[in-house]
Design a protein around this motif. Sequence first.
Motif, short mmCIF file in Angstrom:
data_model
loop_
_atom_site.label_atom_id
_atom_site.label_comp_id
_atom_site.label_asym_id
_atom_site.label_seq_id
_atom_site.Cartn_x
_atom_site.Cartn_y
_atom_site.Cartn_z
N HIS A 112 0.81 -1.22 0.00
CA HIS A 112 0.00 0.00 0.00
C HIS A 112 0.85 1.29 0.00
O HIS A 112 0.71 2.14 -0.88
CB HIS A 112 -0.90 -0.06 1.24
CG HIS A 112 -1.92 1.02 1.34
ND1 HIS A 112 -3.23 0.84 0.99
CD2 HIS A 112 -1.84 2.30 1.77
CE1 HIS A 112 -3.90 1.94 1.19
NE2 HIS A 112 -3.08 2.85 1.67
N HIS B 216 1.75 4.32 -2.65
CA HIS B 216 1.52 5.77 -2.41
C HIS B 216 2.78 6.57 -2.75
O HIS B 216 2.72 7.58 -3.47
CB HIS B 216 1.17 6.02 -0.95
CG HIS B 216 -0.30 5.92 -0.63
ND1 HIS B 216 -1.28 6.44 -1.44
CD2 HIS B 216 -0.95 5.38 0.46
CE1 HIS B 216 -2.48 6.22 -0.88
NE2 HIS B 216 -2.30 5.57 0.26
N ASP C 4 -1.39 7.85 6.21
CA ASP C 4 -2.85 7.77 6.11
C ASP C 4 -3.40 7.05 7.33
O ASP C 4 -2.70 6.94 8.34
CB ASP C 4 -3.25 7.09 4.78
CG ASP C 4 -2.77 5.65 4.66
OD1 ASP C 4 -2.31 5.08 5.67
OD2 ASP C 4 -2.87 5.09 3.56
N ASP D 189 -6.57 6.88 -1.56
CA ASP D 189 -6.29 5.53 -2.06
C ASP D 189 -6.59 5.31 -3.53
O ASP D 189 -6.12 4.32 -4.11
CB ASP D 189 -7.02 4.50 -1.18
CG ASP D 189 -6.35 4.40 0.18
OD1 ASP D 189 -5.18 4.83 0.29
OD2 ASP D 189 -6.97 3.89 1.12
FE FE2 Z 1 -3.76 4.85 1.77
#
Ligand code: FE2
Length: 465
Positions: free
Chosen positions: A127, A131, A150, A344
């Motif tokens: 993840h 990003h 996040d 996201d």
């Molecule tokens: Fe995220």
Amino acid sequence: MLILGLNMFHADASAAIVQDGEVVFAIAEERLNRHKHYGGFPSLAVKACLDSVGAKVTDIDHVAIGQDSDANLAKKVQYALSNPTKILNFIRLRQRKEATRNVRSLLANALDVDPRLLRFQEHHVEHHIAHVASAYYCSPWEEAAGFSYDGSGDFVSTMMARCEGTDIEILDRIFLPHSLGSFYTMICEFIGYKKYGDEGKVMGLAPYGKHTYCGQIGEIIGLKNGSFQLDLDYFKPLGSNQGVQIQPDGTVILARHFSERMAKLFGEPREPHTKITQREMDLAFGMQHHFEEVFFHLLNELYKKVPLENLAMAGGCALNSVANGKLFSRTSFRHTWIQPAAGDEGLAIGAALHTYHAVLKQPRRYVMKNPYLGPEFSESRIETDLKKANLQYRRFERDPLVEAVAEQIAAGNVVGWFQGRMEWGPRALGNRSIGAHPGLPNMKDTLNARIKHREWFRPFAPSIM
Ligand SMILES: [Fe+2]
């Protein structure tokens, strides 16, 4: 080479297509199915991506997903073992991930093709790496510090990285349950903003508050050894999904984050749609204050590790424009490249570009010069649709159009402005925007009453088009 990037079965599902290293099209599913923060499979977005390059799904060489459920597994297991309720939640989430993991059959179903015809290689990108990649690989830089933060993703809330050439070297991860995003969400919920994505609203409430609760909120979150930690007594026990659940219809549900201890300290939580009092404003102020304290502390730690002037940043918290505005006065970074889809949905681009550069070792040639990566409509298509909808219209050439619109705005009318390709990311940046005169009294109220229905405290951005 065609790479399809996906964020799926996660809030803000999206798809992006990278052709020979260039992002040519990207869109969040919510823009096509009108289901805010949709968290299912982005079928319509995938179709739109394929249409944009005139390709079939059988032409795709690689599919990159911005999620790797095997990443940080040891940390997840260690956390899950700390109490039985977390173990159950952990098993449930693993099962759900397994069930939704078969990208081949999901794509074959969505596009109605025989799965045996799909020849792509599948890649799972952690993840926060996705990003960081979504910012760095879109920037013009050959080296930068990379930062992502996040609520959570693959059990991590914050990532620091050194980005150089085609490589992203991970320097540090902050694991759950310690999360700046969760801290923000928890207080937003306490002051009555309980929906996924409400954090941006509360950011606008903070400037109406005072320092009243800064001391107490400092008990909830504190700096520690170049990092930060939450006092977990103020939070409900967090599952490995950090209290975010995706319903079968793609709706994203936020579980309650705050514990009874919050009520002991600050009184009863505010119910949504009741009057906002000075207490809520002061809580919002304290929350934003401590968010910034931790954010700049982390960035200054990152600068010690990567003493470069360039900062590439993404993650949902990177949409905190108030904090971003103070970046140069509170840190030594001098240039930022913040992914416009920092939330996201941006994972689709990040996963695809990471696969292209870091996995397939292809050189960099792309710079994202603007966020207009979505669909566009020809004049004839617009005209056909206007006729179909039986709407009155008048056709202008460019200059008389601009003049007529300026006259309307000057006269106090509100104008919808639609041109070119749709923005990528949550901000309306001139291609799908509402225009109004910022100098007229009550214009904000007019906009809210007629169109936006926003709370009184939320600002509108003045811009020159
Ligand atoms: Fe995220």
